[in-house]
Write an enzyme that holds these catalytic residues in place. Structure first.
Site, PDB file in Angstrom:
ATOM      1  N   SER A   1      30.100 142.520  74.657  1.00 26.97           N
ATOM      2  CA  SER A   1      30.984 143.282  75.531  1.00 26.97           C
ATOM      3  C   SER A   1      30.629 142.954  76.980  1.00 26.97           C
ATOM      4  O   SER A   1      29.484 143.137  77.398  1.00 26.97           O
ATOM      5  CB  SER A   1      30.822 144.781  75.266  1.00 26.97           C
TER       6      SER A   1
ATOM      7  N   LYS B   1      34.438 140.353  74.370  1.00 29.33           N
ATOM      8  CA  LYS B   1      35.260 141.518  74.699  1.00 29.33           C
ATOM      9  C   LYS B   1      35.160 141.775  76.195  1.00 29.33           C
ATOM     10  O   LYS B   1      34.061 141.936  76.730  1.00 29.33           O
ATOM     11  CB  LYS B   1      34.800 142.756  73.924  1.00 29.33           C
ATOM     12  N   LEU B   2      36.304 141.824  76.857  1.00 27.58           N
ATOM     13  CA  LEU B   2      36.339 142.077  78.286  1.00 27.58           C
ATOM     14  C   LEU B   2      36.748 143.521  78.541  1.00 27.58           C
ATOM     15  O   LEU B   2      37.774 143.984  78.039  1.00 27.58           O
ATOM     16  CB  LEU B   2      37.358 141.153  78.975  1.00 27.58           C
ATOM     17  N   LYS B   3      35.951 144.243  79.316  1.00 30.00           N
ATOM     18  CA  LYS B   3      36.358 145.560  79.772  1.00 30.00           C
ATOM     19  C   LYS B   3      37.442 145.397  80.838  1.00 30.00           C
ATOM     20  O   LYS B   3      37.340 144.530  81.716  1.00 30.00           O
ATOM     21  CB  LYS B   3      35.169 146.319  80.356  1.00 30.00           C
TER      22      LYS B   3
ATOM     23  N   ASP C   1      39.119 145.821  76.219  1.00 32.53           N
ATOM     24  CA  ASP C   1      38.833 147.236  75.978  1.00 32.53           C
ATOM     25  C   ASP C   1      39.112 148.012  77.258  1.00 32.53           C
ATOM     26  O   ASP C   1      38.490 147.768  78.294  1.00 32.53           O
ATOM     27  CB  ASP C   1      37.376 147.408  75.563  1.00 32.53           C
TER      28      ASP C   1
ATOM     29  N   ASN D   1      39.100 151.562  77.409  1.00 35.61           N
ATOM     30  CA  ASN D   1      38.429 152.867  77.463  1.00 35.61           C
ATOM     31  C   ASN D   1      39.317 153.946  78.076  1.00 35.61           C
ATOM     32  O   ASN D   1      38.911 154.681  78.967  1.00 35.61           O
ATOM     33  CB  ASN D   1      37.111 152.775  78.234  1.00 35.61           C
TER      34      ASN D   1
ATOM     35  N   GLU E   1      41.893 147.357  72.884  1.00 36.46           N
ATOM     36  CA  GLU E   1      41.164 148.530  72.402  1.00 36.46           C
ATOM     37  C   GLU E   1      41.399 149.740  73.303  1.00 36.46           C
ATOM     38  O   GLU E   1      41.235 149.661  74.522  1.00 36.46           O
ATOM     39  CB  GLU E   1      39.667 148.205  72.357  1.00 36.46           C
TER      40      GLU E   1
ATOM     41  N   ASP F   1      39.551 153.489  69.330  1.00 38.34           N
ATOM     42  CA  ASP F   1      38.116 153.753  69.424  1.00 38.34           C
ATOM     43  C   ASP F   1      37.940 155.249  69.611  1.00 38.34           C
ATOM     44  O   ASP F   1      37.733 156.001  68.655  1.00 38.34           O
ATOM     45  CB  ASP F   1      37.531 152.942  70.583  1.00 38.34           C
TER      46      ASP F   1
ATOM     47  N   LYS G   1      32.460 153.581  65.430  1.00 37.19           N
ATOM     48  CA  LYS G   1      31.180 153.884  66.069  1.00 37.19           C
ATOM     49  C   LYS G   1      30.595 155.094  65.333  1.00 37.19           C
ATOM     50  O   LYS G   1      31.137 156.194  65.427  1.00 37.19           O
ATOM     51  CB  LYS G   1      31.355 154.202  67.551  1.00 37.19           C
TER      52      LYS G   1
ATOM     53  N   GLY H   1      29.595 149.415  69.730  1.00 35.79           N
ATOM     54  CA  GLY H   1      28.243 149.701  70.187  1.00 35.79           C
ATOM     55  C   GLY H   1      28.223 150.676  71.340  1.00 35.79           C
ATOM     56  O   GLY H   1      29.223 150.838  72.053  1.00 35.79           O
TER      57      GLY H   1
END
Length: 368
Positions: free
Chosen positions: A135, A161-163, A189, A191, A214, A239, A263, A291
């Protein structure tokens, strides 16, 4: 197996570099470890709460309070003797899934050590090593991002995985894809950083052949994710919205997700994580293991979980040195893009006493 009590231990672990997401930047982890002492063995659990309630409603001080005030006393009054009984004893308390998960994990570790069985075998492992994804946090600049991604690919990670967040999405993804090519397994992702009003903007990500997007919307907005899935071609992965097998079933039924990030802390423990895995497999939904910047304790359990058959996508099960120069256990070292699944009793490893003591900031004993 009679439980004598729990040790609640806080450890301060600096990160090798700042890790920025849409909800904040971490430079260190203040980790709550849980050690259960029984008449047969000890077991370890890791609580994945953050210091602030920004990823989920839970936070570390709240988890400590919940354990001491309600959860551990409930285990005592129910005379819990194995991990399967933990969830039943604690279900009357709403929420606090990460705290519950840490207690269940510790009890399960102790139980399996007593019986000589591994976490992986107990959960239903079908492989002895798992592929590693990494990540990558939000950076100060795109050149910095490209350097970081290049370093991780050179190290052998098989998935990136790129935030992302508004203002840091289309162009960073474009340049990563252009620089490293279409063969790299790439996902993003958010969030919960977007709203359904951003649907057309998020649809621009379809051009980059991503594995998934995500959690683009708020965790409560399951219907919004179902609507978004009709607009974007890239698979939607949930998620934060998935907190149990029940919420996973609802999301699948509504068409809100076609991939699930599991998770264990977020869903209340590894036994519930296995139930979600089984549900997803029954519906043909791929899953992967997320994670929470765990120490070696949590990482060992995650690697075991990721070895189940339904985990068909590389998870956030990176090597220890992705986040920590020194781990509290023997480090997980990546080989050929994979980590070995621990095979010893329980988690298959324990904290290194002198390292654990050096990083410990507080210890509290709660007797049953």
């Amino acid at each position: 197996m009679n439980i004598e009590g729990f040790e609640l231990r806080r450890v301060a672990m600096p990160l090798v570099s700042p890790f920025r997401t849409s909800f904040g930047t971490q430079t260190a982890r203040d980790i709550l470890l849980v050690k259960v002492v029984t008449d047969a063995a000890t077991g370890w659990g890791e609580c994945v709460t953050l210091l602030d309630p920004v990823y989920s409603p839970e936070y570390t001080e709240g988890a400590v309070d919940a354990m001491k005030r309600w959860l551990i006393p409930a285990l005592a009054s129910a005379e819990v003797r194995d991990a399967n009984a933990v969830g039943e004893a604690l279900k009357k308390f709403k929420g606090h899934r990460m705290a519950k998960a840490a207690l269940e994990m510790a009890v399960l570790d102790a139980e399996l050590r007593t019986e000589g069985r591994s976490f992986a075998r107990e959960l239903g492992s079908v492989r002895d090593r798992v592929p590693c994804g990494v990540s990558v946090g939000i950076m100060e600049s795109i050149p910095q991002l490209l350097d970081a991604v290049g370093g991780y690919l050179d190290a052998g990670y098989v998935r990136i995985k790129l935030k992302i967040e508004p203002g840091w999405d289309i162009e960073p993804v474009r340049q990563v894809r252009e620089r490293f090519g279409g063969d790299v397994q790439l996902q993003v992702d958010a969030n919960t950083a977007y709203t359904l009003r951003d649907a057309r903007h998020l649809a621009k990500l379809d051009a980059f052949d991503l594995l998934l997007i995500e959690q683009p919307l708020e965790e409560e907005d399951v219907l919004g994710h179902a609507d978004l899935a009709k607009i974007v071609q890239t698979p939607i992965c949930l998620d934060e919205s998935i907190t149990s097998a029940q919420t996973a079933a609802a999301a699948i039924r509504l068409g809100a997700t076609s991939v699930i990030n599991i998770k264990p802390g977020r869903v209340g423990g590894y036994l519930e994580a296995r139930r979600i895995h089984d549900l997803a497999v029954a519906h043909g939904i791929p899953v992967w293991c997320g994670g929470m910047v765990e120490s070696g304790i949590g990482r060992a359990a995650n690697v075991a979980l990721a070895s189940l058959p339904g985990f068909t996508l590389p998870g956030d099960v990176s090597a220890s040195d992705r986040f920590y120069a020194t781990d509290i256990t023997a480090p997980f070292v990546m080989r050929d893009g994979h980590l070995d699944v621990p095979q010893g009793p329980g988690l298959g490893l324990e904290p290194i006493p002198e390292v654990l003591d050096e990083l410990t900031t507080s210890i509290e004993w709660v007797a049953l």
